[in-house]
Scaffold this motif. Structure first.
Motif, PDB file in Angstrom:
ATOM      1  N   VAL A   1       0.870  -1.183   0.000  1.00  0.00           N
ATOM      2  CA  VAL A   1       0.000   0.000   0.000  1.00  0.00           C
ATOM      3  C   VAL A   1       0.902   1.226   0.000  1.00  0.00           C
ATOM      4  O   VAL A   1       1.758   1.374   0.878  1.00  0.00           O
ATOM      5  N   ALA A   2       0.725   2.094  -0.996  1.00  0.00           N
ATOM      6  CA  ALA A   2       1.560   3.293  -1.077  1.00  0.00           C
ATOM      7  C   ALA A   2       0.710   4.532  -0.820  1.00  0.00           C
ATOM      8  O   ALA A   2      -0.459   4.592  -1.212  1.00  0.00           O
TER       9      ALA A   2
ATOM     10  N   GLY B   1       5.656  10.933  -3.562  1.00  0.00           N
ATOM     11  CA  GLY B   1       5.693   9.734  -2.728  1.00  0.00           C
ATOM     12  C   GLY B   1       5.806  10.084  -1.255  1.00  0.00           C
ATOM     13  O   GLY B   1       6.471  11.049  -0.883  1.00  0.00           O
ATOM     14  N   VAL B   2       5.159   9.299  -0.399  1.00  0.00           N
ATOM     15  CA  VAL B   2       5.226   9.522   1.048  1.00  0.00           C
ATOM     16  C   VAL B   2       5.808   8.294   1.746  1.00  0.00           C
ATOM     17  O   VAL B   2       6.810   8.381   2.456  1.00  0.00           O
ATOM     18  N   ALA B   3       5.167   7.140   1.534  1.00  0.00           N
ATOM     19  CA  ALA B   3       5.619   5.894   2.150  1.00  0.00           C
ATOM     20  C   ALA B   3       4.933   4.746   1.425  1.00  0.00           C
ATOM     21  O   ALA B   3       3.860   4.926   0.838  1.00  0.00           O
ATOM     22  N   ALA B   4       5.559   3.570   1.472  1.00  0.00           N
ATOM     23  CA  ALA B   4       4.939   2.374   0.888  1.00  0.00           C
ATOM     24  C   ALA B   4       5.083   1.231   1.889  1.00  0.00           C
ATOM     25  O   ALA B   4       6.196   0.886   2.288  1.00  0.00           O
ATOM     26  N   PHE B   5       3.945   0.682   2.317  1.00  0.00           N
ATOM     27  CA  PHE B   5       3.911  -0.401   3.308  1.00  0.00           C
ATOM     28  C   PHE B   5       3.828  -1.731   2.583  1.00  0.00           C
ATOM     29  O   PHE B   5       2.927  -1.935   1.769  1.00  0.00           O
ATOM     30  N   ALA B   6       4.755  -2.654   2.877  1.00  0.00           N
ATOM     31  CA  ALA B   6       4.735  -3.977   2.255  1.00  0.00           C
ATOM     32  C   ALA B   6       4.300  -5.007   3.288  1.00  0.00           C
ATOM     33  O   ALA B   6       4.885  -5.096   4.373  1.00  0.00           O
ATOM     34  N   PHE B   7       3.256  -5.767   2.936  1.00  0.00           N
ATOM     35  CA  PHE B   7       2.678  -6.736   3.869  1.00  0.00           C
ATOM     36  C   PHE B   7       2.984  -8.157   3.431  1.00  0.00           C
ATOM     37  O   PHE B   7       3.341  -8.416   2.280  1.00  0.00           O
ATOM     38  N   THR B   8       2.827  -9.096   4.381  1.00  0.00           N
ATOM     39  CA  THR B   8       2.929 -10.516   4.079  1.00  0.00           C
ATOM     40  C   THR B   8       1.754 -11.203   4.797  1.00  0.00           C
ATOM     41  O   THR B   8       1.036 -10.557   5.569  1.00  0.00           O
ATOM     42  N   ALA B   9       1.597 -12.501   4.552  1.00  0.00           N
ATOM     43  CA  ALA B   9       0.543 -13.233   5.260  1.00  0.00           C
ATOM     44  C   ALA B   9       0.753 -13.133   6.774  1.00  0.00           C
ATOM     45  O   ALA B   9      -0.206 -13.151   7.547  1.00  0.00           O
TER      46      ALA B   9
ATOM     47  N   VAL C   1      -3.576  10.256  -1.094  1.00  0.00           N
ATOM     48  CA  VAL C   1      -4.138   9.080  -1.747  1.00  0.00           C
ATOM     49  C   VAL C   1      -3.442   7.833  -1.196  1.00  0.00           C
ATOM     50  O   VAL C   1      -2.229   7.841  -0.989  1.00  0.00           O
ATOM     51  N   ALA C   2      -4.218   6.771  -0.950  1.00  0.00           N
ATOM     52  CA  ALA C   2      -3.648   5.468  -0.584  1.00  0.00           C
ATOM     53  C   ALA C   2      -4.033   4.479  -1.663  1.00  0.00           C
ATOM     54  O   ALA C   2      -5.217   4.347  -2.006  1.00  0.00           O
TER      55      ALA C   2
ATOM     56  N   PRO D   1       9.822 -12.486   6.982  1.00  0.00           N
ATOM     57  CA  PRO D   1       9.325 -11.111   6.849  1.00  0.00           C
ATOM     58  C   PRO D   1       7.867 -10.957   7.297  1.00  0.00           C
ATOM     59  O   PRO D   1       7.026 -11.793   6.984  1.00  0.00           O
ATOM     60  N   VAL D   2       7.602  -9.890   8.049  1.00  0.00           N
ATOM     61  CA  VAL D   2       6.255  -9.580   8.537  1.00  0.00           C
ATOM     62  C   VAL D   2       5.723  -8.331   7.842  1.00  0.00           C
ATOM     63  O   VAL D   2       4.618  -8.300   7.303  1.00  0.00           O
ATOM     64  N   PHE D   3       6.552  -7.286   7.835  1.00  0.00           N
ATOM     65  CA  PHE D   3       6.124  -5.977   7.348  1.00  0.00           C
ATOM     66  C   PHE D   3       7.380  -5.188   7.020  1.00  0.00           C
ATOM     67  O   PHE D   3       8.402  -5.318   7.695  1.00  0.00           O
ATOM     68  N   SER D   4       7.309  -4.379   5.960  1.00  0.00           N
ATOM     69  CA  SER D   4       8.407  -3.450   5.710  1.00  0.00           C
ATOM     70  C   SER D   4       7.833  -2.175   5.126  1.00  0.00           C
ATOM     71  O   SER D   4       6.660  -2.132   4.743  1.00  0.00           O
ATOM     72  N   CYS D   5       8.645  -1.151   5.085  1.00  0.00           N
ATOM     73  CA  CYS D   5       8.149   0.142   4.642  1.00  0.00           C
ATOM     74  C   CYS D   5       9.262   0.900   3.931  1.00  0.00           C
ATOM     75  O   CYS D   5      10.380   0.998   4.447  1.00  0.00           O
ATOM     76  N   ALA D   6       8.948   1.402   2.734  1.00  0.00           N
ATOM     77  CA  ALA D   6       9.834   2.331   2.043  1.00  0.00           C
ATOM     78  C   ALA D   6       9.424   3.734   2.461  1.00  0.00           C
ATOM     79  O   ALA D   6       8.240   4.075   2.413  1.00  0.00           O
ATOM     80  N   ILE D   7      10.380   4.529   2.898  1.00  0.00           N
ATOM     81  CA  ILE D   7      10.075   5.809   3.528  1.00  0.00           C
ATOM     82  C   ILE D   7      10.653   6.951   2.706  1.00  0.00           C
ATOM     83  O   ILE D   7      11.821   6.916   2.320  1.00  0.00           O
ATOM     84  N   GLU D   8       9.829   7.959   2.439  1.00  0.00           N
ATOM     85  CA  GLU D   8      10.248   9.147   1.690  1.00  0.00           C
ATOM     86  C   GLU D   8      10.422  10.321   2.659  1.00  0.00           C
ATOM     87  O   GLU D   8       9.997  10.251   3.811  1.00  0.00           O
ATOM     88  N   PRO D   9      11.005  11.427   2.160  1.00  0.00           N
ATOM     89  CA  PRO D   9      11.208  12.586   3.048  1.00  0.00           C
ATOM     90  C   PRO D   9       9.901  13.157   3.628  1.00  0.00           C
ATOM     91  O   PRO D   9       9.939  13.934   4.582  1.00  0.00           O
TER      92      PRO D   9
END
Lengths: 153, 107
Positions: free
Chosen positions: A88-89, A99-107, A127-128, B58-66
């Motif tokens: 989810v970005a 761009g602000v942040a992008a959350f990567a999920f798993t099961a 926007v998400a 892996p559980v969760f990760s995040c790409a972070i911008e300014p």
């Protein structure tokens, strides 16, 4: 005469506010152009047209200070094989960069929800966009009023 | 300047529970958009990535911008089915990696 009357104080305050407003107009915060904003979303979705629904973006309708605005996103998903949110970005159309942040999920995430605190340079739309493992894309958006921008702070 | 990670993980949970995790690190998150008194742009220096694993998975990760605020805060969830250790990493633009660990007892 040293003692400031109430009228003096009010006049000075009004002057300061006017000066500040003038300054704010003179140096409007940098804004990512609409094309860069759309391109950032397109890069994330791989060109798939986002559908409405399944994503709930939560942030305040209005904030005084844009330097730290709480934002959270939750996506309806079983988070198991066949119904998995991969990423989810968050994008903002009124910041210097979209761009602000992008959350990567798993099961192992259990649910596709996450939150953070963000900088907003001015009033704008956030926007998400959620990308599912099956390639489908859903989105939600919210507009937020910002009194004092947070990117130059 | 940077780096005192703080994480909040419940000490115990029942198998199958979805728990909430909060993670925060002290960091100025210099955006690269600001200018100093002489008008020179202050170089960007942010935490650009965060990751959480449980027992190595892996559980969760995040790409972070300014656009993420100073002292970046993240909340997210995890489904736990066994006891183990959460490991958290934050990566700085300068290459430094800050780490934290929290154990959980799952019954």
């Amino acid at each position: 005469m040293i003692q400031a009357t109430r009228r003096h104080v009010l006049t000075l305050t009004a002057g300061a506010v006017a000066a500040f407003a003038g300054g704010a107009i003179g140096i409007a915060p940098a804004r990512a152009d609409e094309e860069a904003f759309q391109a950032a979303i397109r890069d994330f979705t791989g060109g798939v047209e986002p559908q409405a629904g399944r994503v709930t973006l939560t942030l305040p309708d209005a904030v005084e200070n844009g330097s730290s605005v709480p934002v959270s996103v939750a996506v309806e998903s079983a988070m198991s094989d066949g119904d998995l949110v991969e990423e989810v970005a968050i994008f903002a159309d009124g910041n210097p960069l979209p761009g602000v942040a992008a959350f990567a999920f798993t099961a192992r995430s259990g649910v596709a929800s996450a939150g953070t605190r963000i900088r907003l340079a001015q009033s704008q739309t956030v926007v998400a966009v959620a990308r599912f493992a099956d390639g489908s894309v859903f989105m939600d958006s919210r507009s937020v009023e910002v009194t004092v921008g947070g990117c130059a702070a | 300047m940077s780096s005192r990670p703080r994480v909040s993980v419940p000490a115990t949970a029942a198998s199958g529970d979805i728990i909430e995790i909060k993670a925060l690190i002290s960091h100025t998150m210099e955006s690269g958009q600001r200018r100093d008194a002489s008008g020179n742009r202050i170089p960007r220096k942010i935490i650009n990535a965060f990751a959480c694993t449980f027992n190595g998975e892996p559980v969760f990760s995040c790409a972070i911008e300014p656009a993420v605020a100073a002292n970046p805060f993240l909340s997210f969830s995890a489904r736990v089915t066994e006891s183990g250790t959460f490991r958290f990493t934050w990566t700085d633009d300068d290459g430094s990696v800050f780490e934290a660990e929290e154990a959980i007892e799952v019954s």
